[in-house]
Design a protein around this motif. Structure first.
Motif, short mmCIF file in Angstrom:
data_model
loop_
_atom_site.label_atom_id
_atom_site.label_comp_id
_atom_site.label_asym_id
_atom_site.label_seq_id
_atom_site.Cartn_x
_atom_site.Cartn_y
_atom_site.Cartn_z
N GLY A 152 -18.57 -71.69 12.83
CA GLY A 152 -18.31 -70.62 13.21
C GLY A 152 -17.00 -70.00 12.91
N MET A 153 -16.48 -68.84 13.61
CA MET A 153 -15.15 -68.29 13.54
C MET A 153 -13.96 -68.98 13.90
SD MET A 153 -16.17 -64.42 14.59
CE MET A 153 -14.69 -63.60 14.01
N ALA A 154 -14.12 -69.85 14.67
CA ALA A 154 -12.95 -70.60 14.99
C ALA A 154 -12.73 -71.96 14.21
CB ALA A 154 -13.08 -71.05 16.67
N PHE A 155 -11.48 -72.48 13.87
CA PHE A 155 -11.24 -73.59 12.99
C PHE A 155 -11.76 -74.85 13.83
CE2 PHE A 155 -8.55 -77.18 11.95
CZ PHE A 155 -8.91 -77.02 10.25
N GLY A 156 -12.62 -75.71 13.24
CA GLY A 156 -12.61 -77.15 13.79
C GLY A 156 -14.09 -77.31 13.81
N TYR B 263 -3.70 -78.09 22.24
CA TYR B 263 -2.64 -76.85 21.76
C TYR B 263 -3.11 -76.35 20.53
CZ TYR B 263 0.79 -73.27 22.62
OH TYR B 263 1.37 -72.27 22.84
N GLY B 264 -3.70 -75.02 20.42
CA GLY B 264 -4.26 -74.37 19.34
C GLY B 264 -5.86 -74.87 19.16
N CYS B 265 -6.44 -74.71 19.99
CA CYS B 265 -7.87 -75.50 20.40
C CYS B 265 -9.17 -74.89 19.73
CB CYS B 265 -8.36 -75.43 21.70
SG CYS B 265 -8.75 -73.63 22.37
N GLY B 266 -8.90 -73.88 18.58
CA GLY B 266 -9.72 -73.61 17.89
C GLY B 266 -11.10 -73.52 18.59
N ASP C 287 -8.24 -64.72 21.18
CA ASP C 287 -9.55 -64.67 22.04
C ASP C 287 -10.80 -65.28 21.54
OD1 ASP C 287 -7.71 -63.65 24.41
OD2 ASP C 287 -7.80 -61.71 23.29
N LYS C 288 -11.06 -64.70 20.27
CA LYS C 288 -12.22 -65.60 19.51
C LYS C 288 -12.42 -66.76 19.74
CE LYS C 288 -13.18 -61.30 16.89
NZ LYS C 288 -12.01 -60.43 17.09
N ALA C 289 -11.40 -67.35 19.50
CA ALA C 289 -11.38 -68.98 19.38
C ALA C 289 -11.62 -69.28 20.81
CB ALA C 289 -10.09 -69.46 18.81
N LEU C 290 -11.01 -68.78 21.85
CA LEU C 290 -11.21 -69.35 23.16
C LEU C 290 -12.77 -69.11 23.61
CD1 LEU C 290 -7.96 -67.91 24.89
CD2 LEU C 290 -8.38 -70.23 24.32
N GLN C 291 -13.13 -68.11 23.29
CA GLN C 291 -14.63 -67.92 23.52
C GLN C 291 -15.64 -68.73 22.72
OE1 GLN C 291 -16.16 -65.28 25.55
NE2 GLN C 291 -17.70 -66.89 25.43
N ALA C 292 -15.21 -68.97 21.60
CA ALA C 292 -16.11 -69.95 20.84
C ALA C 292 -15.92 -71.38 21.43
CB ALA C 292 -15.39 -70.19 19.46
N LEU D 67 -14.05 -77.36 30.23
CA LEU D 67 -12.83 -77.32 29.53
C LEU D 67 -12.13 -76.20 30.40
CD1 LEU D 67 -13.35 -77.20 25.56
CD2 LEU D 67 -12.90 -79.31 27.05
N ARG D 68 -10.93 -76.14 30.68
CA ARG D 68 -10.11 -75.09 31.06
C ARG D 68 -9.66 -74.43 29.83
NH1 ARG D 68 -5.55 -75.10 33.90
NH2 ARG D 68 -5.07 -77.31 33.55
N LEU D 69 -9.61 -73.12 29.88
CA LEU D 69 -9.06 -72.38 28.57
C LEU D 69 -8.15 -71.36 28.95
CD1 LEU D 69 -12.54 -72.28 26.80
CD2 LEU D 69 -10.58 -73.80 26.03
N GLN D 70 -6.94 -71.37 28.08
CA GLN D 70 -6.23 -70.10 28.37
C GLN D 70 -5.58 -69.54 27.14
OE1 GLN D 70 -3.65 -72.00 31.41
NE2 GLN D 70 -1.75 -71.34 30.07
N HIS D 71 -4.97 -68.43 27.34
CA HIS D 71 -4.42 -67.86 25.97
C HIS D 71 -2.88 -68.37 26.00
CE1 HIS D 71 -2.53 -64.83 23.19
NE2 HIS D 71 -3.84 -64.39 22.99
N SER D 72 -2.06 -68.42 24.74
CA SER D 72 -0.84 -69.26 24.91
C SER D 72 0.19 -68.37 25.47
CB SER D 72 -0.64 -69.32 23.42
OG SER D 72 -0.60 -68.21 22.59
#
Length: 300
Positions: A139-143, A170-173, A196-201, A213-218
Motif C-alpha cells: 500500500g501507500m505506507a512503508f512496511g 515510532y514511525g509506524c507506517g 496522516d495517510k500512514a496513520l489511516q493505513a 492499536l492506538r495511533l497519533q500524529h507526531s
C-alpha cells in the motif's frame, strides 16, 4: 505497449515537471528519491527539530506514456512549461502489455519472518495456519515485511515482546510492527507517524488483523513510557529523535532501531550514547538493527 520515461530533476523543479508531463499527455507520473538506498537517502517528510522537506534534493520523475505518443514533442513541451532551458537527461524503457493485477500480486508472496510468524498478502493462503499470520497487502505506507529493515525489527519483536508489554512504534507506517507486537501479546501498542495517510493505513491494517492499536500524529505531545520502543525510519531522523525516544523507555525498557545502513551504525550509536548504550544486534543486506536496554532485562 506503453513507454516509461525517467527524467532527472532537482527538488525545486521536480513537482513542476511532474505537472507539466501530465499536461503533455503522460498517463501517470511519480517522483522518486534518486539517492534511495544510499547514504544520501532522505525522508520525504520532516521530523521534530527539522523543517519539512518537500521533495528530495536529487529526484527522478518517472512518466508513463502511451506507445503512440510523440515523445520528442511531449518532453519538449513539458520541459518548456516547467521552466527548463532544455529537456533534462532521461532514459526510455518500453513497457509491454501485462496483467498488472496478476503481476503485482505475483511479486508479493508470503514472507517468513521466523518459525512463529509470517506476513501473508490477502490473495494467499497462510503457509502455516498455526503461526502468527499478519494479513498485509502492499500500500501507500512503508512496511510490508519485504524490506530488510522491517524484517530485522519483526524478528527482534518475536524475541523481545512479553505478555503485557506496552510498546511504542515510532514511525509506524503501515502499522506492521505494532500489529506484530499486539499479536505477540503486548497489552498496549501506540503507533506514531508524521503522515496522516500512514496513520489511516495502520488503522485499516489493524482492523483487518483484529488487533487494537492506538495511533497519533507526531505533532502531539508524548509523555508515556514504554517497555519497548521500536523505530524503523532513517539515520538522520533517528539521530534527531534520540532524546525523545530514549526518554520514552521505562527503566529496564528495550529500544530497537532500524533503517540504518551498516556504514551509519556508529553515527547512530554515538547520537544515543548520552541516553542509552546501543549495539548492532543483526545485519541484513547492508542494513543493521541497533538495540539496547536501560538496564538488564531478561528475554523469553
Amino acid at each position: 505497449m506503453w513507454i516509461s520515461v525517467t527524467l532527472q530533476a532537482d527538488a525545486a523543479r521536480a513537482e513542476a515537471l511532474s505537472d507539466a508531463l501530465i499536461e503533455a499527455g503522460a498517463l501517470s507520473v511519480g517522483i522518486e528519491d534518486a539517492d534511495a538506498g544510499t547514504a544520501a537517502e532522505k525522508p520525504q517528510f520532516g521530523e521534530p527539530g527539522h523543517h519539512p522537506t518537500r521533495l528530495w534534493d536529487h529526484s527522478r520523475v518517472v512518466a508513463l506514456f502511451d506507445g503512440e505518443t510523440d515523445l520528442t514533442l511531449a518532453l519538449a513541451q513539458a520541459a518548456s512549461t516547467a521552466g527548463f532551458a532544455a529537456v533534462p537527461p532521461f532514459t526510455v524503457e518500453e513497457v509491454a502489455e501485462q496483467n498488472w493485477v496478476q503481476l503485482t500480486q505475483s511479486q508479493f508472496e508470503p514472507i517468513r519472518i521466523s518459525e512463529r510468524m509470517w506476513i501473508v498478502p490477502s490473495w494467499h493462503d497462510a503457509p502455516d495456519p498455526s503461526a502468527i499470520n499478519i494479513a498485509l497487502d502492499p500500500g501507500m505506507a512503508f512496511g510490508t515485511g519485504s524490506h530488510p529493515t522491517t524484517r530485522l525489527c519483526l524478528q527482534w519483536l518475536c524475541e523481545a515482546v512479553r505478555a503485557g508489554d506496552q510498546v511504542l512504534d515510532y514511525g509506524c507506517g503501515s502499522g506492521i510492527l505494532g500489529i506484530a507486537a499486539a499479536k505477540l501479546g503486548a497489552a498496549e501498542v501506540l503507533g506514531i507517524d508524521i503522515d496522516d495517510k500512514a496513520l489511516q493505513a495502520a488503522q485499516d491494517n489493524a482492523q483487518r488483523n483484529r488487533v487494537s492499536l492506538r495511533l497519533q500524529h507526531s505533532r502531539l505531545p508524548l509523555e508515556q513510557r514504554f517497555d519497548i520502543v521500536v523505530a524503523n525510519i532513517l539515520t538522520n531522523p533517528l539521530c534527531v529523535l534520540a532524546p525523545l525516544l530514549a526518554a520514552r523507555l521505562k527503566p529496564g525498557g528495550w529500544l530497537a532501531l532500524s533503517g540504518v545502513l551498516d556504514t551509519q551504525a556508529e553515527q547512530v550509536i554515538a547520537a544515543y550514547a548520552p541516553f542509552i548504550a546501543l549495539e548492532v544486534g543483526d545485519t541484513q543486506e547492508g542494513w543493521v538493527r541497533l538495540e539496547g536496554c536501560l538496564k538488564e532485562r531478561g528475554r523469553t
